[in-house]
Design a protein around this motif. Sequence first.
Motif, mmCIF file in Angstrom:
data_model
loop_
_atom_site.group_PDB
_atom_site.id
_atom_site.type_symbol
_atom_site.label_atom_id
_atom_site.label_comp_id
_atom_site.label_asym_id
_atom_site.label_seq_id
_atom_site.Cartn_x
_atom_site.Cartn_y
_atom_site.Cartn_z
ATOM 1 N N GLY A 45 0.747 -1.214 0.156
ATOM 2 C CA GLY A 45 0.232 -0.021 0.114
ATOM 3 C C GLY A 45 0.821 1.107 0.094
ATOM 4 O O GLY A 45 1.850 1.244 -0.619
ATOM 5 N N ARG A 46 0.529 2.249 0.756
ATOM 6 C CA ARG A 46 1.274 3.392 0.959
ATOM 7 C C ARG A 46 2.657 3.290 1.394
ATOM 8 O O ARG A 46 3.507 4.239 1.499
ATOM 9 C CB ARG A 46 0.428 4.672 1.785
ATOM 10 C CG ARG A 46 0.383 4.280 3.142
ATOM 11 C CD ARG A 46 -0.727 5.055 3.834
ATOM 12 N NE ARG A 46 -2.216 4.906 3.304
ATOM 13 C CZ ARG A 46 -3.182 5.311 3.792
ATOM 14 N NH1 ARG A 46 -2.942 6.319 4.791
ATOM 15 N NH2 ARG A 46 -4.222 4.939 3.296
ATOM 16 N N TYR A 47 2.939 2.321 1.919
ATOM 17 C CA TYR A 47 4.390 2.142 2.656
ATOM 18 C C TYR A 47 5.079 1.201 1.646
ATOM 19 O O TYR A 47 6.261 0.512 2.043
ATOM 20 C CB TYR A 47 4.294 1.310 3.756
ATOM 21 C CG TYR A 47 3.163 2.128 4.695
ATOM 22 C CD1 TYR A 47 3.516 3.540 5.181
ATOM 23 C CD2 TYR A 47 2.188 1.392 5.252
ATOM 24 C CE1 TYR A 47 2.527 4.080 6.067
ATOM 25 C CE2 TYR A 47 1.387 2.161 6.012
ATOM 26 C CZ TYR A 47 1.552 3.525 6.467
ATOM 27 O OH TYR A 47 0.412 4.143 7.215
ATOM 28 N N ALA A 48 4.879 0.771 0.406
ATOM 29 C CA ALA A 48 5.400 -0.003 -0.432
ATOM 30 C C ALA A 48 6.668 0.376 -0.845
ATOM 31 O O ALA A 48 6.998 1.666 -0.770
ATOM 32 C CB ALA A 48 4.617 -0.359 -1.798
ATOM 33 N N SER A 49 7.644 -0.538 -0.738
ATOM 34 C CA SER A 49 9.223 0.051 -1.276
ATOM 35 C C SER A 49 9.622 -1.051 -2.276
ATOM 36 O O SER A 49 9.317 -2.302 -2.244
ATOM 37 C CB SER A 49 10.082 0.092 0.005
ATOM 38 O OG SER A 49 11.349 0.205 -0.432
ATOM 39 N N ARG A 238 -0.433 -1.370 11.944
ATOM 40 C CA ARG A 238 -1.024 -0.687 10.420
ATOM 41 C C ARG A 238 -1.769 0.448 11.013
ATOM 42 O O ARG A 238 -1.840 1.561 10.219
ATOM 43 C CB ARG A 238 -1.343 -1.883 9.451
ATOM 44 C CG ARG A 238 -1.418 -1.141 8.093
ATOM 45 C CD ARG A 238 -1.589 -2.211 7.205
ATOM 46 N NE ARG A 238 -1.684 -1.721 5.592
ATOM 47 C CZ ARG A 238 -0.227 -1.192 5.053
ATOM 48 N NH1 ARG A 238 0.643 -1.703 5.450
ATOM 49 N NH2 ARG A 238 -0.488 -0.874 4.012
ATOM 50 N N ALA A 239 -2.643 0.398 11.916
ATOM 51 C CA ALA A 239 -3.611 1.176 12.201
ATOM 52 C C ALA A 239 -2.883 2.565 12.746
ATOM 53 O O ALA A 239 -3.342 3.582 12.450
ATOM 54 C CB ALA A 239 -4.832 0.679 13.187
ATOM 55 N N TRP A 245 0.053 8.952 9.678
ATOM 56 C CA TRP A 245 0.333 9.380 8.494
ATOM 57 C C TRP A 245 -0.651 10.315 8.107
ATOM 58 O O TRP A 245 -0.344 11.546 7.577
ATOM 59 C CB TRP A 245 0.299 8.245 7.318
ATOM 60 C CG TRP A 245 0.603 8.746 6.097
ATOM 61 C CD1 TRP A 245 1.706 8.662 5.203
ATOM 62 C CD2 TRP A 245 -0.472 8.878 5.068
ATOM 63 N NE1 TRP A 245 1.340 8.907 3.983
ATOM 64 C CE2 TRP A 245 0.370 9.164 3.892
ATOM 65 C CE3 TRP A 245 -1.858 9.097 5.052
ATOM 66 C CZ2 TRP A 245 -0.479 9.375 2.719
ATOM 67 C CZ3 TRP A 245 -2.591 9.479 4.052
ATOM 68 C CH2 TRP A 245 -1.735 9.718 2.943
ATOM 69 N N TYR A 246 -1.816 10.176 8.472
ATOM 70 C CA TYR A 246 -2.860 11.018 8.183
ATOM 71 C C TYR A 246 -2.734 12.312 8.996
ATOM 72 O O TYR A 246 -3.042 13.433 8.400
ATOM 73 C CB TYR A 246 -4.380 10.580 8.784
ATOM 74 C CG TYR A 246 -4.977 9.437 7.756
ATOM 75 C CD1 TYR A 246 -5.261 9.808 6.620
ATOM 76 C CD2 TYR A 246 -5.373 8.264 8.258
ATOM 77 C CE1 TYR A 246 -5.957 8.856 5.623
ATOM 78 C CE2 TYR A 246 -5.958 7.172 7.423
ATOM 79 C CZ TYR A 246 -6.151 7.611 6.036
ATOM 80 O OH TYR A 246 -6.880 6.745 5.404
ATOM 81 N N LEU A 247 -2.142 12.311 10.284
ATOM 82 C CA LEU A 247 -1.988 13.592 10.803
ATOM 83 C C LEU A 247 -0.886 14.470 10.263
ATOM 84 O O LEU A 247 -0.969 15.732 10.360
ATOM 85 C CB LEU A 247 -1.722 13.113 12.230
ATOM 86 C CG LEU A 247 -2.820 12.644 13.277
ATOM 87 C CD1 LEU A 247 -2.076 12.212 14.783
ATOM 88 C CD2 LEU A 247 -4.062 13.674 13.501
ATOM 89 N N ALA A 259 -6.125 6.023 16.912
ATOM 90 C CA ALA A 259 -5.881 5.353 15.994
ATOM 91 C C ALA A 259 -6.680 3.847 15.730
ATOM 92 O O ALA A 259 -6.802 3.482 14.484
ATOM 93 C CB ALA A 259 -4.339 4.869 16.144
ATOM 94 N N LEU A 260 -6.944 3.387 16.782
ATOM 95 C CA LEU A 260 -7.641 2.152 16.612
ATOM 96 C C LEU A 260 -8.661 1.770 17.420
ATOM 97 O O LEU A 260 -9.889 1.342 17.012
ATOM 98 C CB LEU A 260 -6.649 0.744 16.994
ATOM 99 C CG LEU A 260 -7.065 -0.429 16.661
ATOM 100 C CD1 LEU A 260 -7.345 -0.824 15.299
ATOM 101 C CD2 LEU A 260 -5.849 -1.584 17.172
#
Length: 265
Positions: A45-49, A238-239, A245-247, A259-260
Amino acid sequence: MDYILKSLFSSEAEELYILDCIAYLFMFMAVLTFVTLLFENVPYGRYASSKYGFPVNVKFAWFVQELPAILVPFCLVFFTSASRTSHLPNQLLLCMYFCHYVQRSLIYPFLIRGGKPTPFASFALAIVFCIFNGYLQTRYLSHYAEYPADWVTHPCFISGAILWFAGWFINVHSDHILRNLRKPGESGYKIPRGGLFEFVSGANFFGEIVEWAGFALAGHSIHSLAFAIFTLIVLASRAVAHHKWYLTKFEDYPKSRKALLPFLF
């Protein structure tokens, strides 16, 4: 299929011992995963590398990596003796398992809109997990798990089944919200709103954690507990990562969201 199992194990006692070992191995891996995730996000996802291997199309990755969680259990239930499948508690628990993975492997991948490719390492590890967990959960429930005749009326089963359904619904509904954040042709990330997202950043993760916690309570075994613990470790991490990340990404991100856990964490 029975022939394959008999060639692998000298007796049912040996196979049950191996199932127990896999469950404890999952718990050990959960601890290692917890430590690893303190320093690194799960790379998809957004953390793919790219350092985790070549990219795999996200729809293809989700479909293929989750498919063993259906195929292995299907073979175990319908092409082995599966001596416990005639019992109602076992039937209901197997239905819970299949209900989740039919949605996750045969429906969810084809509803994905956009999405970043999955690194091959994450893709391969997910396949391995689904194979072993599919075997662990369904072989135990279909052939070894023994429950009292009135287990479906026991408070543990009833409360576990309610939790499972609530978690499943939250998970599916939250995925629906995430899929519809962007209009056709739009790109980029948006703040999710509606449902449990009004309270937590990881509503979809919260739903799946609750789902498998309910399954573990209803199943009342080390095998279902190991699955629930592993799920908790991975998805809670992940949560938290998503929340941070959102903040950072959005200045107007609701500060009251956790967060969760609603109102708590």
